[in-house]
Motif scaffolding. Structure first.
Motif, PDB file in Angstrom:
ATOM      1  N   GLN A 111       0.785  -1.134   0.025  1.00  0.00           N
ATOM      2  CA  GLN A 111       0.154   0.072  -0.001  1.00  0.00           C
ATOM      3  C   GLN A 111       0.781   1.419  -0.034  1.00  0.00           C
ATOM      4  N   GLU A 112       2.151   1.229   0.446  1.00  0.00           N
ATOM      5  CA  GLU A 112       3.080   2.287   0.637  1.00  0.00           C
ATOM      6  C   GLU A 112       3.420   2.599  -1.060  1.00  0.00           C
ATOM      7  N   LYS A 113       3.782   1.566  -1.697  1.00  0.00           N
ATOM      8  CA  LYS A 113       3.987   1.774  -3.191  1.00  0.00           C
ATOM      9  C   LYS A 113       2.868   2.333  -3.815  1.00  0.00           C
ATOM     10  N   HIS A 114       1.577   1.471  -3.597  1.00  0.00           N
ATOM     11  CA  HIS A 114       0.520   1.744  -4.547  1.00  0.00           C
ATOM     12  C   HIS A 114      -0.478   2.305  -3.852  1.00  0.00           C
ATOM     13  N   PRO A 115      -0.831   3.626  -3.253  1.00  0.00           N
ATOM     14  CA  PRO A 115      -1.664   4.052  -2.199  1.00  0.00           C
ATOM     15  C   PRO A 115      -3.275   3.976  -2.673  1.00  0.00           C
ATOM     16  N   ASP A 116      -3.306   3.803  -4.063  1.00  0.00           N
ATOM     17  CA  ASP A 116      -4.650   4.026  -4.624  1.00  0.00           C
ATOM     18  C   ASP A 116      -5.243   2.342  -4.488  1.00  0.00           C
ATOM     19  N   VAL A 117      -4.500   1.452  -4.151  1.00  0.00           N
ATOM     20  CA  VAL A 117      -5.016   0.251  -3.934  1.00  0.00           C
ATOM     21  C   VAL A 117      -5.690  -0.250  -2.614  1.00  0.00           C
ATOM     22  N   THR A 118      -6.814  -0.547  -2.623  1.00  0.00           N
ATOM     23  CA  THR A 118      -7.377  -1.067  -1.215  1.00  0.00           C
ATOM     24  C   THR A 118      -7.375  -2.535  -0.939  1.00  0.00           C
ATOM     25  N   PHE A 119      -7.570  -2.831   0.098  1.00  0.00           N
ATOM     26  CA  PHE A 119      -7.675  -4.294   0.422  1.00  0.00           C
ATOM     27  C   PHE A 119      -8.913  -4.871   1.308  1.00  0.00           C
ATOM     28  N   SER A 120      -9.273  -5.991   1.098  1.00  0.00           N
ATOM     29  CA  SER A 120     -10.183  -6.422   2.121  1.00  0.00           C
ATOM     30  C   SER A 120      -9.618  -8.008   2.632  1.00  0.00           C
ATOM     31  N   VAL A 121      -9.680  -8.379   3.689  1.00  0.00           N
ATOM     32  CA  VAL A 121      -8.894  -9.658   4.105  1.00  0.00           C
ATOM     33  C   VAL A 121     -10.043 -10.609   4.912  1.00  0.00           C
ATOM     34  N   LEU A 122     -10.139 -11.781   4.394  1.00  0.00           N
ATOM     35  CA  LEU A 122     -11.015 -12.584   5.064  1.00  0.00           C
ATOM     36  C   LEU A 122     -10.340 -13.792   5.843  1.00  0.00           C
ATOM     37  N   SER A 123     -10.891 -14.131   7.018  1.00  0.00           N
ATOM     38  CA  SER A 123     -10.145 -15.530   7.538  1.00  0.00           C
ATOM     39  C   SER A 123     -11.041 -16.612   7.425  1.00  0.00           C
ATOM     40  N   THR A 124     -10.431 -17.699   6.722  1.00  0.00           N
ATOM     41  CA  THR A 124     -11.231 -18.924   6.578  1.00  0.00           C
ATOM     42  C   THR A 124     -10.245 -19.892   6.391  1.00  0.00           C
ATOM     43  N   THR A 125     -10.782 -21.129   5.963  1.00  0.00           N
ATOM     44  CA  THR A 125     -10.165 -22.505   5.929  1.00  0.00           C
ATOM     45  C   THR A 125      -9.204 -22.419   4.618  1.00  0.00           C
ATOM     46  N   SER A 126      -8.325 -23.552   4.625  1.00  0.00           N
ATOM     47  CA  SER A 126      -7.270 -23.645   3.480  1.00  0.00           C
ATOM     48  C   SER A 126      -8.199 -24.215   2.289  1.00  0.00           C
ATOM     49  N   LEU A 127      -9.235 -24.987   2.451  1.00  0.00           N
ATOM     50  CA  LEU A 127     -10.139 -25.393   1.587  1.00  0.00           C
ATOM     51  C   LEU A 127     -11.037 -24.546   1.035  1.00  0.00           C
ATOM     52  N   LYS A 128     -11.281 -23.635   1.681  1.00  0.00           N
ATOM     53  CA  LYS A 128     -12.224 -22.532   1.550  1.00  0.00           C
ATOM     54  C   LYS A 128     -11.461 -21.478   0.405  1.00  0.00           C
ATOM     55  N   ILE A 129     -10.197 -21.202   0.927  1.00  0.00           N
ATOM     56  CA  ILE A 129      -9.483 -20.433   0.165  1.00  0.00           C
ATOM     57  C   ILE A 129      -9.273 -20.822  -1.376  1.00  0.00           C
ATOM     58  N   LEU A 130      -9.036 -22.341  -1.427  1.00  0.00           N
ATOM     59  CA  LEU A 130      -8.928 -22.627  -2.879  1.00  0.00           C
ATOM     60  C   LEU A 130     -10.471 -22.613  -3.872  1.00  0.00           C
ATOM     61  N   SER A 131     -11.264 -23.153  -3.012  1.00  0.00           N
ATOM     62  CA  SER A 131     -12.649 -22.650  -3.538  1.00  0.00           C
ATOM     63  C   SER A 131     -12.902 -21.144  -4.217  1.00  0.00           C
ATOM     64  N   LEU A 132     -12.604 -20.179  -3.213  1.00  0.00           N
ATOM     65  CA  LEU A 132     -12.565 -18.816  -3.497  1.00  0.00           C
ATOM     66  C   LEU A 132     -11.953 -18.420  -4.720  1.00  0.00           C
ATOM     67  N   LEU A 133     -10.674 -19.075  -4.700  1.00  0.00           N
ATOM     68  CA  LEU A 133      -9.816 -18.495  -5.880  1.00  0.00           C
ATOM     69  C   LEU A 133     -10.428 -19.256  -7.205  1.00  0.00           C
ATOM     70  N   GLU A 134     -10.900 -20.578  -7.258  1.00  0.00           N
ATOM     71  CA  GLU A 134     -11.537 -21.040  -8.388  1.00  0.00           C
ATOM     72  C   GLU A 134     -12.580 -20.341  -8.714  1.00  0.00           C
ATOM     73  N   ASN A 135     -13.539 -19.771  -7.859  1.00  0.00           N
ATOM     74  CA  ASN A 135     -14.561 -19.004  -8.259  1.00  0.00           C
ATOM     75  C   ASN A 135     -14.436 -17.853  -8.493  1.00  0.00           C
ATOM     76  N   LEU A 136     -13.249 -17.197  -8.475  1.00  0.00           N
ATOM     77  CA  LEU A 136     -13.020 -15.688  -8.889  1.00  0.00           C
ATOM     78  C   LEU A 136     -13.301 -14.805  -7.692  1.00  0.00           C
ATOM     79  N   GLU A 137     -13.708 -15.432  -6.588  1.00  0.00           N
ATOM     80  CA  GLU A 137     -14.179 -14.506  -5.339  1.00  0.00           C
ATOM     81  C   GLU A 137     -13.187 -13.852  -4.700  1.00  0.00           C
ATOM     82  N   ILE A 138     -11.806 -14.251  -4.738  1.00  0.00           N
ATOM     83  CA  ILE A 138     -10.762 -13.654  -4.132  1.00  0.00           C
ATOM     84  C   ILE A 138      -9.634 -13.642  -5.257  1.00  0.00           C
TER      85      ILE A 138
END
Length: 297
Positions: free
Chosen positions: A112-139
């Motif tokens: 964010q210091e290098k790219h101040p116009d970029v924002t983030f959202s961070v979700l805490s979840t399981t490893s299996l859910k992370i792979l599912s979210l990646l596959e479905n273009l949700e993260i």
């Protein structure tokens, strides 16, 4: 057609017309009509229908793979054109397993210091859910274990070696020890992550290696909940050292190495493998590789 493919991806993910329509911010008849139009355009039936959604047809499963690829490429194109006009900007969606949450600022802060116009959202979840979210273009990317369970087709950057420690109150059980065995830890009143978490599955496997079965008296999907219970002195937990230290109560806890066995596990950043990456994901992977160099991976 891109919009219809995005609708179809949402329907496949939710497996329910009403929920998918609500997520997309459209009416259910609009979603149903869009899926019908997509079927007419492609000349195949995509969805098994009855009184409710009954799953995808074999053709629907194949179209879903293409839809993810096409929608992902379209988003990459839009981001590249936006970056060409305005520089790097936009929003990055991250998901992280609980034991990696303390690491997230090590990536987001310099980014964010290098790219101040970029924002983030961070979700805490399981490893299996992370792979599912990646596959479905949700993260856009995730922080997870890299070597214990199948990851699929991802690009990964190792960031940290996770080693396990007994976390106990300063005057709690075994607090004065330099090291303890998994057998000794199994006899304590433990609070651990829930069994859907890969961290818990790993911990269970190490107890099994030591010939014991652990039965925690409290479970949670939140590291904060576990840590707050450790501070009462009634419970102990098992955490990576960096996680325990991140809570900032060093004078109230003891961190004791667990041995026999003394395992370690690699965690890192993962993103769906594609060429080219979106500008945002490419920049994020670059930041992760800088961090990996500092950690001497």
């Amino acid at each position: 057609m891109i919009d219809k493919l995005e609708y179809f991806i949402a329907l496949a993910r939710e497996r329910h017309f009403a929920r998918a329509a609500e997520e997309l911010g459209i009416s259910q008849p609009t979603l149903s009509a869009a899926v019908r139009q997509l079927e007419d355009q492609l000349g195949v039936v995509l969805v098994n229908r009855g009184s409710r959604f009954q799953g995808l047809t074999p053709e629907g499963q194949r179209v879903l793979e293409w839809a993810r690829r096409i929608v992902g490429d379209a988003r990459t194109m839009r981001e590249e054109m936006r970056a060409a006009r305005k520089g790097l900007s936009g929003h990055i969606r991250l998901a992280a397993i609980p034991t990696t949450l303390a690491m997230v600022p090590r990536i987001t802060a310099p980014f964010q210091e290098k790219h101040p116009d970029v924002t983030f959202s961070v979700l805490s979840t399981t490893s299996l859910k992370i792979l599912s979210l990646l596959e479905n273009l949700e993260i856009d990317a995730g922080l997870t274990y890299l070597e214990n369970e199948p990851l699929g087709r991802v690009t990964s950057v190792p960031l940290h070696v996770e080693r396990y420690h007994l976390i106990t109150a300063r005057h709690g059980p075994l607090a004065d020890r330099e090291s303890v065995t998994w057998r000794e830890v199994a006899d304590l009143s433990l609070c651990l992550l829930t069994s859907d978490m890969q961290n818990r599955r790993i911990i269970n496997s190490h107890f099994a290696e030591a010939g014991v079965v652990v039965k925690p008296t409290l479970e949670s999907n939140s590291m904060i909940v576990l840590f707050s219970h450790v501070r009462t002195g009634r419970w102990c937990s098992i955490m990576p050292e960096n996680v325990a230290l991140s809570f900032g109560f060093h004078d109230q806890i003891s961190i004791v190495s667990i041995v026999d066995p003394s395992p370690h596990h690699i965690v890192g950043l993962v993103a769906t493998h594609r060429e080219p990456f979106t500008p945002l994901v490419s920049a994020l992977l670059h930041e992760a590789r800088i961090l990996a160099e500092q950690a001497q991976f």
